[in-house]
Every structure is written in structure tokens, then in C-alpha cells.
Scaffold this active site. Structure first.
Site, PDB file in Angstrom:
ATOM      1  N   GLY A 147      55.504  -5.510  17.616  1.00 34.54           N
ATOM      2  CA  GLY A 147      55.367  -6.903  18.033  1.00 34.54           C
ATOM      3  C   GLY A 147      53.945  -7.077  18.536  1.00 34.54           C
ATOM      4  N   ASP A 161      53.501  -4.055   8.978  1.00 32.69           N
ATOM      5  CA  ASP A 161      53.234  -5.062  10.014  1.00 32.69           C
ATOM      6  C   ASP A 161      51.802  -5.583   9.915  1.00 32.69           C
ATOM      7  OD1 ASP A 161      52.737  -2.299  10.932  1.00 32.69           O
ATOM      8  OD2 ASP A 161      51.893  -3.260  12.688  1.00 32.69           O
ATOM      9  N   ASN A 162      51.000  -4.976   9.069  1.00 32.07           N
ATOM     10  CA  ASN A 162      49.639  -5.464   8.855  1.00 32.07           C
ATOM     11  C   ASN A 162      49.498  -6.184   7.521  1.00 32.07           C
ATOM     12  OD1 ASN A 162      48.929  -4.395  11.317  1.00 32.07           O
ATOM     13  ND2 ASN A 162      48.110  -2.499  10.479  1.00 32.07           N
ATOM     14  N   ASP A 180      44.627  -7.872  10.218  1.00 33.13           N
ATOM     15  CA  ASP A 180      44.651  -6.810  11.219  1.00 33.13           C
ATOM     16  C   ASP A 180      43.663  -5.693  10.903  1.00 33.13           C
ATOM     17  OD1 ASP A 180      45.831  -7.025  13.579  1.00 33.13           O
ATOM     18  OD2 ASP A 180      47.735  -6.119  13.052  1.00 33.13           O
TER      19      ASP A 180
HETATM   20  P1  AMP Z   1      47.732  -2.006  15.054  1.00 30.47           P
HETATM   21  O1  AMP Z   1      47.522  -0.558  14.745  1.00 30.47           O
HETATM   22  O2  AMP Z   1      46.562  -2.684  15.728  1.00 30.47           O
HETATM   23  O3  AMP Z   1      48.224  -2.777  13.885  1.00 30.47           O
HETATM   24  O4  AMP Z   1      48.875  -2.052  16.167  1.00 30.47           O
HETATM   25  C1  AMP Z   1      50.190  -1.530  15.988  1.00 30.47           C
HETATM   26  C2  AMP Z   1      51.072  -1.970  17.121  1.00 30.47           C
HETATM   27  O5  AMP Z   1      50.600  -1.468  18.368  1.00 30.47           O
HETATM   28  C3  AMP Z   1      51.193  -3.466  17.288  1.00 30.47           C
HETATM   29  O6  AMP Z   1      52.498  -3.752  17.727  1.00 30.47           O
HETATM   30  C4  AMP Z   1      50.169  -3.755  18.359  1.00 30.47           C
HETATM   31  O7  AMP Z   1      50.408  -4.935  19.049  1.00 30.47           O
HETATM   32  C5  AMP Z   1      50.328  -2.542  19.245  1.00 30.47           C
HETATM   33  N1  AMP Z   1      49.101  -2.226  19.999  1.00 30.47           N
HETATM   34  C6  AMP Z   1      47.932  -1.760  19.514  1.00 30.47           C
HETATM   35  N2  AMP Z   1      47.035  -1.577  20.493  1.00 30.47           N
HETATM   36  C7  AMP Z   1      47.651  -1.925  21.653  1.00 30.47           C
HETATM   37  C8  AMP Z   1      47.271  -1.951  23.015  1.00 30.47           C
HETATM   38  N3  AMP Z   1      46.056  -1.570  23.408  1.00 30.47           N
HETATM   39  N4  AMP Z   1      48.176  -2.376  23.912  1.00 30.47           N
HETATM   40  C9  AMP Z   1      49.399  -2.754  23.543  1.00 30.47           C
HETATM   41  N5  AMP Z   1      49.838  -2.749  22.292  1.00 30.47           N
HETATM   42  C10 AMP Z   1      48.982  -2.344  21.338  1.00 30.47           C
HETATM   43 MG    MG Z   2      48.809  -4.496  13.453  1.00 25.55          MG
END
Ligand code: AMP
Ligand code: MG
Length: 488
Positions: free
Chosen positions: A90, A253-254, A263
Site C-alpha cells: 500500500g 504494484d509498480n 514508481d
Molecule cells: P517500492 O519499492 O518503492 O515500490 O515500495 C514497495 C512498498 O514499500 C510500497 O508499499 C511502499 O509504499 C513501501 N515503502 C517503500 N519505502 C518506504 C518507506 N521508507 N517507508 C514506508 N514504506 C515504504
Molecule cells: Mg512501488
């Protein structure tokens, strides 16, 4: 014209089932300040870029104040990360501030990345660091400049707040992401895997109405939507392959429902063409290597197809997945024909392109510099020599160039016309990792001029620019040593 405080919000996502979001306000960043503001994106929102006040932007987009009309929320979605289903995802550090409807009637989502913890943050701190925020801010514009569908970025806000990443302290920042669609494949996966089929149908109807209104009247609207998503995704990944772009974290999710690059993490434009190139130090298996991207996107589409099974017959899903390779192949051919200056479609084109890509891989050619030089190819010795400079074993290109010249004879356009067309699709500038790295290093010293200059340069990447000529040359040796990871 609107100002930041008079944006025309109309927040339709809030009407969706409450299982799809959590309402909450941003957590303010400490001492936010404006670093970058993109006037082109401001105009999408009807904001007059001349009226912007840096302090005001920093306080609204640094999380201190909530924009009038904004009703911030964190979206709930799930997804497959590196092939494994994760129900806990999420918006963990981003908030949808709301939707702005501009004078043309276009609806734009404003999403603040780095806005603090949410119900979906798991172990994360809810923040985005300046380093990755600079990369997202720049690449959004770079992709747009290349004509590759992408989310955009309105602003980059820095702060004095610190976060820990890989045992280092880094300053936090926010990026305001702007796109028509924040619905990911993972939204559908969430409702499917929690067996909320009524809500799944509500979400599909919402997407049809908002993103694919022309398909509502189709015999099988959900199937038609799925087919369209598959086509757009194929067209998108074909562009990535044609420009040497590696997304690096192609989890479901991306994946954007409307086929935009979405993303940004440890992405790269390859300096040298390597099919096996992996742009993420954490991707030990090489799942998201450059050459795997087209089949990974198909795999991701199969996850979406599964999630849509309550709405579409299995045979329909399978049929769409079966058409994907052909959509991809046609899109890829079309991209490379453009880069090669071929207007006509000849049966030999596929082989010509395949041979060129084999050569690129064998000789680890800088494909983007090659295509730019090829735009000036008039068959002269000088033009041949200029291309050979880019090949480790120069004679390896000779046969291919002869075949290319033979193929050009079937074209109608004269050299000057072909040259002009090719220069429009073969950029002089591409956002190489070392360029983003220079911007990041300067920013760490409080100098944001490289961020500004790169944004300006990459907006029009096909135009020559004497002042920044060095960015069109061979990357420096230290570029090879840059190591990107998921940490952001
Ligand atoms: P991502 O790799 O950026 O696509 O992130 C994957 C998941 O991890 C998503 O649900 C993001 O919202 C969550 N996420 C990534 N970085 C953080 C962070 N620093 N704090 C909280 N959630 C994160
Ligand atoms: Mg993401």
C-alpha cells in the site's frame, strides 16, 4: 489561471470502497524548502508558473499545510514482489492529495511521495530521501522528453530531516507526482486475493469510466479493458527496450493500469547495451534484467488477469495473454523502424534490427549515441568512421551498414528529410546514471544548479545544446562504479 491554493479539486477515489484507502494527513517535514518546480507540469494543473511562491510550495508540499480542497489518503494495494505475493503493501510513504480537474476537463492525481508513515508503512519510516527524489524528479521529465509514457513530477522539496538508509544518514525530501492514474495492477490483486468481488467490480467500473470510457459500450467491457491494458503495457516496454531503459523493480504494484512508467527506483538508461544488465544491487537473481522486461510484463499481466477472473472468463484472459507477444513484437519493430529512419514496412526489417541488436550486445555499444550518429549517416566515409568510433571492433559493423544502405534505397524520403525525422527520435541527451549522480553530489553540497540544468536539458533531449555538450559524450570512467539499490 489557478494558484496552488485555488486548485480545482474533485476527489473521486474517495467514493471507492473503504478497503482501498486510509484517510490521513501528511506528516510535516522539518524545515522544508523548495528545490525544483516544473513549469510544464504546473500548466497541466492550470497553475501559472510565474505566480508560484517558493515558501508557500515548500509548506504545502513539505507536508506542513494541506492544500484547500485536498483530502489526502493512502491507497491500499498489494502485489507480487520479485515473483512472491505480498498482501501487506500500500502507499507506505506517499499520499494521494486529491484529483485536480483542469480547464480542459482532464483529471490529474496529485501524489506526495515522502509524506510520512501510513497504515501500510510496515517497517518503513514513511520518508523518501533526497537522492532518490532527485532521480525521480529528473527521470520523469527525461522520459516525457523522449515520448515514453510516464508519471510526471511537479516539485522537489528538500528538508533538514534525516533518515537512515544502508547505515548512512541522508536528508529527506518529497516529490509531487502527477499523473492521470495511480491505479496499479496491485489494486485489483488486493481485492481478488481477499475475495472482495463486489468491490473488485466497483473498482473495474471506476477504471472503465475514468480511463477507458470508450470501452464501456463494448460487448465485454472488462475483457476489452484488460486487452487495452495489455496492449499499452506491450507498447510501453517496447519503448524501454528501444531506448535501453531498465526499470529495475518491475513488481506488479509498480505497474500502472494506463501503461505509464511508474514508481521509479534504481532504474538506468544503459551506457552500454547488455541484455543481461541488472540495475538493482538487491536483484541477485537478475529477475528484472534488461532483456527480461518484455516477458516480465507479460507475467505481471497474468497476475492482473488472474485478479480479474471474477469478471472475465478464463479463456478471455488466456486469449489476451496469447496476443501479448505479437503486440510486443509489432511495437518493438515500430520503435526501431523509427530510430532507423524507416518509414516503410519491409519483411527484412526484423532481421536487420535483430542483427543490429546482436552487434550491440557483442560490442557493448552505447546504443543511444549510436542512433544519434546514425541520424547523420549519408553513406560517406566520414559518416562510417563516426559510427565505427563507437564499436570496439570497428569492422564488425561493416556488413550491417551495407545491409542498412541497401534497405534505405527502398525509402522515399531524401537524406535531409530522413535526418530531420531521425534526429527527432534519437536524442542527443539521455539521463545517464552519472548525470543523476552529479546532480545528487552537488545537491549534497547545497548546490541545486545541476538539478535545474538537467531538467531543462532533458525536456528537449533531441536539441543540440553547446553549453552541455559534455553530457552527450562518452560517460566518464567512474560511471561504471555507480551501484544502485532499492534503498530510497
Ligand atoms: P517500492 O519499492 O518503492 O515500490 O515500495 C514497495 C512498498 O514499500 C510500497 O508499499 C511502499 O509504499 C513501501 N515503502 C517503500 N519505502 C518506504 C518507506 N521508507 N517507508 C514506508 N514504506 C515504504
Ligand atoms: Mg512501488
Amino acid at each position: 489561471m489557478a494558484t496552488l491554493k485555488s486548485l480545482n479539486f474533485d476527489n473521486s477515489y474517495l467514493q471507492l470502497p473503504e478497503q482501498l484507502f486510509q484517510r490521513l494527513s501528511p506528516t510535516p517535514l522539518q524545515k522544508p524548502f523548495l528545490i525544483g518546480f516544473n513549469p510544464d507540469v504546473a500548466q497541466l494543473l492550470d497553475i501559472d508558473p510565474c505566480t508560484v511562491n517558493p515558501k508557500e510550495i515548500a509548506s504545502f508540499l513539505g507536508g506542513e499545510k494541506v492544500l484547500p480542497g485536498s483530502e489526502p489518503l493512502a491507497m491500499k494495494y498489494t502485489g507480487h514482489q520479485f515473483g512472491v505475493y505480498n498482501p501487506e503493501l500500500g502507499d507506505g510513504r506517499g499520499l494521494l492529495l486529491g484529483e485536480v480537474v483542469n480547464k480542459k476537463g482532464e483529471r490529474w492525481d496529485l501524489h506526495l511521495k515522502g509524506a510520512g508513515k501510513t497504515a501500510y508503512s510496515r517497517f518503513g519510516d514513511g520518508r523518501a530521501v533526497l537522492r532518490s527524489s532527485i532521480r525521480e524528479y529528473l527521470v520523469s521529465e527525461a522520459m516525457h522528453g523522449l515520448g515514453i509514457p510516464t508519471t510526471r513530477a511537479l516539485s522537489l522539496v528538500g528538508s533538514e530531516e534525516i533518515a537512515m538508509r544502508e547505515r548512512m544518514m541522508e536528508p529527506c525530501a518529497t516529490v509531487l507526482r502527477v499523473t492521470q492514474c495511480h491505479i496499479r495492477f496491485g489494486h485489483f490483486e488486493h481485492l481478488y486475493h481477499t475475495r472482495q468481488h463486489d468491490e473488485l467490480k466497483t473498482l473495474a467500473d471506476y477504471c472503465l469510466e475514468r480511463y477507458f470510457p470508450e470501452l464501456i459500450g463494448a460487448e465485454q467491457p472488462y475483457l476489452a479493458m484488460y486487452q487495452e491494458v495489455a496492449k499499452r503495457s506491450a507498447a510501453l516496454v517496447a519503448k524501454w527496450q528501444a531506448y535501453g531503459f531498465v526499470h529495475a523493480v518491475l513488481n506488479t504494484d509498480n505497474m500502472s493500469l494506463i501503461g505509464e512508467t511508474f514508481d521509479y527506483g534504481p532504474y538506468s538508461f544503459m551506457d552500454r547495451y547488455k541484455p543481461e544488465y541488472v540495475s538493482n544491487g538487491n536483484d541477485h537473481q537478475g529477475r528484472y534484467a534488461f532483456a527480461n522486461q518484455p516477458s516480465i510484463v507479460q507475467w505481471n499481466l497474468s497476475c492482473l488477469g488472474q485478479a480479474l477472473l471474477p469478471l472475465i472468463e478464463r479463456d478471455g484472459v488466456m486469449a489476451v495473454l496469447d496476443t501479448y507477444p505479437n503486440h510486443y513484437k509489432q511495437a518493438e519493430l515500430s520503435e526501431f523502424r523509427k530510430r532507423l529512419g524507416l518509414q516503410r514496412q519491409e519483411s527484412e526489417d526484423e532481421e536487420l534490427i535483430r542483427q543490429l541488436l546482436t552487434l550491440f550486445a557483442q560490442q557493448q555499444v552505447d546504443m543511444n549515441r549510436f542512433f544519434r550518429r546514425l541520424s547523420d549517416f549519408d553513406g560517406s566515409d566520414q559518416a562510417v568512421a563516426s559510427l565505427m568510433e563507437l564499436i570496439a571492433l570497428p569492422t564488425a559493423i561493416s556488413d550491417w551498414l551495407l545491409a542498412y544502405e541497401r534497405r534505405l534505397k527502398k525509402e522515399i524520403a531524401s537524406f535531409p528529410i530522413r535526418r530531420a525525422q531521425m534526429r527527432k527520435v534519437n536524442p542527443e541527451y539521455i539521463l545517464r546514471n552519472y548525470m543523476a549522480e552529479e546532480a545528487i553530489r552537488a545537491a549534497a553540497e547545497g548546490d541545486f544548479s545541476v538539478v535545474h540544468n538537467l531538467l531543462m536539458l532533458l525536456r528537449n533531449p533531441t536539441e543540440d545544446n553547446d553549453e552541455f555538450k559534455r553530457f552527450s559524450m562518452s560517460p566518464p570512467d567512474w560511471a561504471n562504479g555507480i551501484c544502485l539499490t532499492c534503498s530510497s
